[in-house]
Motif scaffolding. Structure first.
Motif, PDB file in Angstrom:
ATOM      1  N   GLY A 105      20.945  41.713  -8.580  1.00  0.00           N
ATOM      2  CA  GLY A 105      20.959  43.175  -8.540  1.00  0.00           C
ATOM      3  C   GLY A 105      20.848  43.779  -9.921  1.00  0.00           C
ATOM      4  N   TRP A 106      21.548  43.181 -10.877  1.00  0.00           N
ATOM      5  CA  TRP A 106      21.465  43.693 -12.250  1.00  0.00           C
ATOM      6  C   TRP A 106      20.067  43.484 -12.822  1.00  0.00           C
ATOM      7  CZ3 TRP A 106      20.461  41.346 -17.015  1.00  0.00           C
ATOM      8  CH2 TRP A 106      20.641  42.192 -18.120  1.00  0.00           C
ATOM      9  N   LEU A 107      19.490  42.309 -12.604  1.00  0.00           N
ATOM     10  CA  LEU A 107      18.142  42.044 -13.110  1.00  0.00           C
ATOM     11  C   LEU A 107      17.136  43.049 -12.552  1.00  0.00           C
ATOM     12  CD1 LEU A 107      18.109  38.148 -12.924  1.00  0.00           C
ATOM     13  CD2 LEU A 107      17.974  39.530 -15.017  1.00  0.00           C
ATOM     14  N   LYS A 108      17.241  43.352 -11.284  1.00  0.00           N
ATOM     15  CA  LYS A 108      16.340  44.341 -10.696  1.00  0.00           C
ATOM     16  C   LYS A 108      16.547  45.714 -11.335  1.00  0.00           C
ATOM     17  CE  LYS A 108      15.884  42.279  -6.067  1.00  0.00           C
ATOM     18  NZ  LYS A 108      16.155  42.461  -4.615  1.00  0.00           N
ATOM     19  N   SER A 109      17.779  46.025 -11.692  1.00  0.00           N
ATOM     20  CA  SER A 109      18.080  47.353 -12.245  1.00  0.00           C
ATOM     21  C   SER A 109      17.524  47.546 -13.646  1.00  0.00           C
ATOM     22  CB  SER A 109      19.596  47.585 -12.252  1.00  0.00           C
ATOM     23  OG  SER A 109      20.234  46.851 -13.293  1.00  0.00           O
ATOM     24  N   VAL A 110      17.223  46.447 -14.352  1.00  0.00           N
ATOM     25  CA  VAL A 110      16.712  46.576 -15.723  1.00  0.00           C
ATOM     26  C   VAL A 110      15.243  46.155 -15.811  1.00  0.00           C
ATOM     27  CG1 VAL A 110      18.977  46.333 -16.785  1.00  0.00           C
ATOM     28  CG2 VAL A 110      17.610  44.280 -16.354  1.00  0.00           C
ATOM     29  N   GLN A 111      14.560  46.090 -14.681  1.00  0.00           N
ATOM     30  CA  GLN A 111      13.123  45.789 -14.693  1.00  0.00           C
ATOM     31  C   GLN A 111      12.378  46.921 -15.375  1.00  0.00           C
ATOM     32  OE1 GLN A 111      11.320  45.544 -10.792  1.00  0.00           O
ATOM     33  NE2 GLN A 111       9.649  44.227 -11.503  1.00  0.00           N
ATOM     34  N   ASN A 112      11.455  46.591 -16.243  1.00  0.00           N
ATOM     35  CA  ASN A 112      10.680  47.601 -16.958  1.00  0.00           C
ATOM     36  C   ASN A 112       9.585  48.200 -16.078  1.00  0.00           C
ATOM     37  OD1 ASN A 112      12.093  47.448 -19.371  1.00  0.00           O
ATOM     38  ND2 ASN A 112      10.787  45.819 -20.194  1.00  0.00           N
ATOM     39  N   ALA A 113       9.045  49.307 -16.511  1.00  0.00           N
ATOM     40  CA  ALA A 113       8.021  50.006 -15.734  1.00  0.00           C
ATOM     41  C   ALA A 113       6.783  49.155 -15.505  1.00  0.00           C
ATOM     42  CB  ALA A 113       7.633  51.304 -16.441  1.00  0.00           C
ATOM     43  N   ASP A 114       6.486  48.232 -16.453  1.00  0.00           N
ATOM     44  CA  ASP A 114       5.294  47.395 -16.292  1.00  0.00           C
ATOM     45  C   ASP A 114       5.530  46.213 -15.356  1.00  0.00           C
ATOM     46  OD1 ASP A 114       6.895  45.737 -17.817  1.00  0.00           O
ATOM     47  OD2 ASP A 114       5.519  45.583 -19.517  1.00  0.00           O
ATOM     48  N   GLY A 115       6.741  46.116 -14.804  1.00  0.00           N
ATOM     49  CA  GLY A 115       7.061  45.046 -13.875  1.00  0.00           C
ATOM     50  C   GLY A 115       7.762  43.857 -14.503  1.00  0.00           C
ATOM     51  N   GLY A 116       7.855  43.854 -15.844  1.00  0.00           N
ATOM     52  CA  GLY A 116       8.446  42.712 -16.541  1.00  0.00           C
ATOM     53  C   GLY A 116       9.853  42.971 -17.049  1.00  0.00           C
ATOM     54  N   TRP A 117      10.326  42.052 -17.867  1.00  0.00           N
ATOM     55  CA  TRP A 117      11.663  42.151 -18.444  1.00  0.00           C
ATOM     56  C   TRP A 117      11.620  41.855 -19.930  1.00  0.00           C
ATOM     57  CZ3 TRP A 117      10.857  40.774 -13.482  1.00  0.00           C
ATOM     58  CH2 TRP A 117      11.679  41.354 -12.504  1.00  0.00           C
ATOM     59  N   SER A 118      12.566  42.442 -20.645  1.00  0.00           N
ATOM     60  CA  SER A 118      12.755  42.150 -22.060  1.00  0.00           C
ATOM     61  C   SER A 118      13.990  41.270 -22.208  1.00  0.00           C
ATOM     62  CB  SER A 118      12.957  43.436 -22.853  1.00  0.00           C
ATOM     63  OG  SER A 118      14.095  44.149 -22.364  1.00  0.00           O
ATOM     64  N   TYR A 119      14.154  40.711 -23.390  1.00  0.00           N
ATOM     65  CA  TYR A 119      15.303  39.846 -23.642  1.00  0.00           C
ATOM     66  C   TYR A 119      16.604  40.623 -23.454  1.00  0.00           C
ATOM     67  CZ  TYR A 119      18.491  36.758 -26.028  1.00  0.00           C
ATOM     68  OH  TYR A 119      19.565  35.961 -26.323  1.00  0.00           O
ATOM     69  N   ASN A 120      16.708  41.772 -24.109  1.00  0.00           N
ATOM     70  CA  ASN A 120      17.821  42.699 -23.888  1.00  0.00           C
ATOM     71  C   ASN A 120      17.281  43.929 -23.183  1.00  0.00           C
ATOM     72  OD1 ASN A 120      18.633  41.622 -27.066  1.00  0.00           O
ATOM     73  ND2 ASN A 120      20.060  41.283 -25.398  1.00  0.00           N
ATOM     74  N   PRO A 121      18.012  44.513 -22.266  1.00  0.00           N
ATOM     75  CA  PRO A 121      17.528  45.706 -21.555  1.00  0.00           C
ATOM     76  C   PRO A 121      17.121  46.812 -22.520  1.00  0.00           C
ATOM     77  CG  PRO A 121      19.518  44.878 -20.536  1.00  0.00           C
ATOM     78  CD  PRO A 121      19.355  44.099 -21.804  1.00  0.00           C
ATOM     79  N   GLY A 122      16.016  47.464 -22.212  1.00  0.00           N
ATOM     80  CA  GLY A 122      15.547  48.566 -23.037  1.00  0.00           C
ATOM     81  C   GLY A 122      14.419  48.202 -23.969  1.00  0.00           C
ATOM     82  N   GLY A 123      14.185  46.908 -24.184  1.00  0.00           N
ATOM     83  CA  GLY A 123      13.101  46.478 -25.049  1.00  0.00           C
ATOM     84  C   GLY A 123      11.800  46.316 -24.281  1.00  0.00           C
ATOM     85  N   ALA A 124      10.741  46.018 -25.012  1.00  0.00           N
ATOM     86  CA  ALA A 124       9.444  45.787 -24.380  1.00  0.00           C
ATOM     87  C   ALA A 124       9.453  44.455 -23.645  1.00  0.00           C
ATOM     88  CB  ALA A 124       8.343  45.808 -25.437  1.00  0.00           C
ATOM     89  N   SER A 125       8.745  44.389 -22.543  1.00  0.00           N
ATOM     90  CA  SER A 125       8.669  43.157 -21.767  1.00  0.00           C
ATOM     91  C   SER A 125       8.037  42.041 -22.593  1.00  0.00           C
ATOM     92  CB  SER A 125       7.827  43.369 -20.506  1.00  0.00           C
ATOM     93  OG  SER A 125       8.424  44.317 -19.650  1.00  0.00           O
ATOM     94  N   ASP A 126       8.454  40.816 -22.319  1.00  0.00           N
ATOM     95  CA  ASP A 126       7.839  39.661 -22.964  1.00  0.00           C
ATOM     96  C   ASP A 126       7.609  38.573 -21.927  1.00  0.00           C
ATOM     97  OD1 ASP A 126      10.097  37.473 -23.193  1.00  0.00           O
ATOM     98  OD2 ASP A 126      11.063  39.315 -23.840  1.00  0.00           O
ATOM     99  N   ALA A 127       6.706  37.667 -22.240  1.00  0.00           N
ATOM    100  CA  ALA A 127       6.305  36.645 -21.278  1.00  0.00           C
ATOM    101  C   ALA A 127       7.451  35.711 -20.915  1.00  0.00           C
ATOM    102  CB  ALA A 127       5.132  35.837 -21.838  1.00  0.00           C
ATOM    103  N   ASN A 128       8.262  35.331 -21.908  1.00  0.00           N
ATOM    104  CA  ASN A 128       9.344  34.396 -21.655  1.00  0.00           C
ATOM    105  C   ASN A 128      10.385  34.973 -20.708  1.00  0.00           C
ATOM    106  OD1 ASN A 128       8.238  33.935 -24.536  1.00  0.00           O
ATOM    107  ND2 ASN A 128       9.169  31.986 -24.027  1.00  0.00           N
ATOM    108  N   SER A 129      10.883  36.151 -21.045  1.00  0.00           N
ATOM    109  CA  SER A 129      11.927  36.764 -20.223  1.00  0.00           C
ATOM    110  C   SER A 129      11.422  37.027 -18.812  1.00  0.00           C
ATOM    111  CB  SER A 129      12.398  38.074 -20.869  1.00  0.00           C
ATOM    112  OG  SER A 129      12.920  37.840 -22.154  1.00  0.00           O
ATOM    113  N   THR A 130      10.227  37.553 -18.705  1.00  0.00           N
ATOM    114  CA  THR A 130       9.657  37.849 -17.386  1.00  0.00           C
ATOM    115  C   THR A 130       9.541  36.582 -16.548  1.00  0.00           C
ATOM    116  OG1 THR A 130       8.421  39.726 -18.290  1.00  0.00           O
ATOM    117  CG2 THR A 130       7.649  38.811 -16.195  1.00  0.00           C
ATOM    118  N   SER A 131       9.123  35.489 -17.173  1.00  0.00           N
ATOM    119  CA  SER A 131       8.940  34.235 -16.437  1.00  0.00           C
ATOM    120  C   SER A 131      10.268  33.650 -15.977  1.00  0.00           C
ATOM    121  CB  SER A 131       8.209  33.228 -17.324  1.00  0.00           C
ATOM    122  OG  SER A 131       6.941  33.718 -17.704  1.00  0.00           O
TER     123      SER A 131
END
Length: 405
Positions: free
Chosen positions: A128-154
């Motif tokens: 639930g927390w991971l879904k709540s910090v998903q970025n607009a581009d569909g990915g995730w950053s290492y810390n919430p609020g940052g730009a998505s990166d391939a590692n974190s998203t994967s």
């Protein structure tokens, strides 16, 4: 697979961030004691949850039942909101705004706890927390609020899959899926990084690391991958591919070609190092074996697996639990036996770094700390300070490879 925060990745991160860092650097804090129940003997501040999660997941993969206190230690790190930090020193106090939350640690913990079973409530809260910090581009950053990166998203894709979610159905408010984000990191064929996945479009990072992670993510797999159906396309980069499946093929082809000459990947020297020579990268080589196997390029995984069997024993002993876990994942994916890995019993080595598992016949002691602990910890302190100073989670590997002890 294994974000993995390698020393090389950390060094690269520091180079990227140094221009934005202030002139004064805070004095390093004393190394905290290693808690009972935690695997490894090194400072857990920046990788405690990560290395614990990989250790437990690797044990489960080979049929070893971890010590109850090891599992309790991991679940005790979770914050009330479902997230995990890299390490939470005082679990008697609730998590506050000053404690950085870590998508990589959270996703790794989800993968481990879901595999172990009996932790449904903890897994659900973390997802639930991971879904709540998903970025607009569909990915995730290492810390919430940052730009998505391939590692974190994967890694998050792997966590969603482990928890029984369909990653393609987890959409941002803008309707983007994690796979939409992955495609933004895929590079076109041709050129230095042709076919690879970069860490971020403007910051390539350690390309082999992000590529190995993204190939698994594209397949919706966890760290514990299985061999895929044979990829008849081989190692040719497909220029016309626009799908995530095609990007996965191209990423695996990039890895296969990078490994073809020597059977292993290399890591660049640390900034300021007197030795300019590249060094063998054991962690990313292990992750590449997993990625190639998952893609169905098992023939291309044989040479790097054999190289690891011959050369990785000293690295694993020095680097600790996460390193043993990475090698176990590589052997598992490629059909090898982690108990006879080039003459090394990886399972026994892993078990010796923490509390004796429930199935162990004889109590085992912790392995001694790696000689490089102090040097590596220093790099961690510098790297994390730089990251905090610019407000983004750009620790290039996120998987703490070669650093966990």
């Amino acid at each position: 697979m294994t974000v993995r925060r390698s020393a090389a990745a950390l060094a690269a991160s520091a180079v990227l961030c140094v221009a934005a860092a202030p002139a004064a650097v805070a004095a390093p804090t004393p190394t905290p004691p290693v808690p009972s129940g935690l695997y490894g003997t090194g400072d857990p501040t920046y990788d405690g949850v990560w290395r614990q999660s990989l250790a437990l997941l690797a044990q489960d993969t080979v049929g070893v039942r971890p010590a109850a206190k090891a599992v309790d230690w991991l679940t005790g790190q979770q914050c009330d909101g479902g997230a995990f930090p890299s390490y939470r020193a005082d679990t008697a106090k609730p998590c506050d705004a000053k404690l950085p939350l870590d998508s990589n640690a959270t996703a790794a913990a989800v993968q481990a706890l879901a595999a172990l079973g009996g932790q449904d409530a903890a897994v659900k809260k973390s997802v639930g927390w991971l879904k709540s910090v998903q970025n607009a581009d569909g990915g995730w950053s290492y810390n919430p609020g940052g730009a998505s990166d391939a590692n974190s998203t994967s890694i998050v894709i792997g966590a969603l899959a482990a928890a029984g979610e369909k990653p393609e159905g987890v959409k941002s408010k803008g309707g983007k899926t994690p796979y939409d984000a992955l495609l933004t990191f895929a590079q076109p064929c041709g050129g230095k990084n042709g076919g690879a996945f970069v860490y971020q479009p403007k910051q390539p990072g350690i390309v082999a690391d992000s590529t190995a992670a993204a190939v698994l993510g594209a397949h919706g797999m966890t760290f514990v991958a299985t061999a895929g159906a044979r990829d008849a396309k081989g190692t040719v980069c497909e220029t016309s591919s626009t799908t995530v499946e095609g990007a996965a093929h191209n990423g695996a082809a990039y890895l296969a070609n990078a490994l073809a000459k020597t059977g292993h990947l290399n890591t660049p020297p640390m900034p300021g190092s007197e030795d300019p020579a590249e060094k063998p990268d054991f962690g990313n080589t292990a992750d590449a074996v997993v990625a190639l196997s998952a893609q169905g390029l098992g023939d291309q995984a044989k040479q790097p697996l054999q190289w690891l069997e011959k050369n990785s024993a000293a690295w694993a002993k020095g680097a600790g639990p996460a390193a043993y876990a990475q090698l176990i994942f590589a052997a598992h994916a490629a059909g090898g036996d982690p108990k006879t890995f080039g003459g090394t019993d990886l399972v026994a080595g892993l078990n010796a770094t923490g509390p004796a598992p429930q199935k162990a016949a004889v109590a085992e002691t912790k392995a001694p700390a790696a000689d490089s602990d102090s040097d590596m910890s220093a790099w961690w302190i510098v790297g994390v300070f730089f990251v905090a100073s610019i407000g983004v989670g750009i620790l290039i590997s996120g998987r703490r490879k070669n650093q966990q002890r």
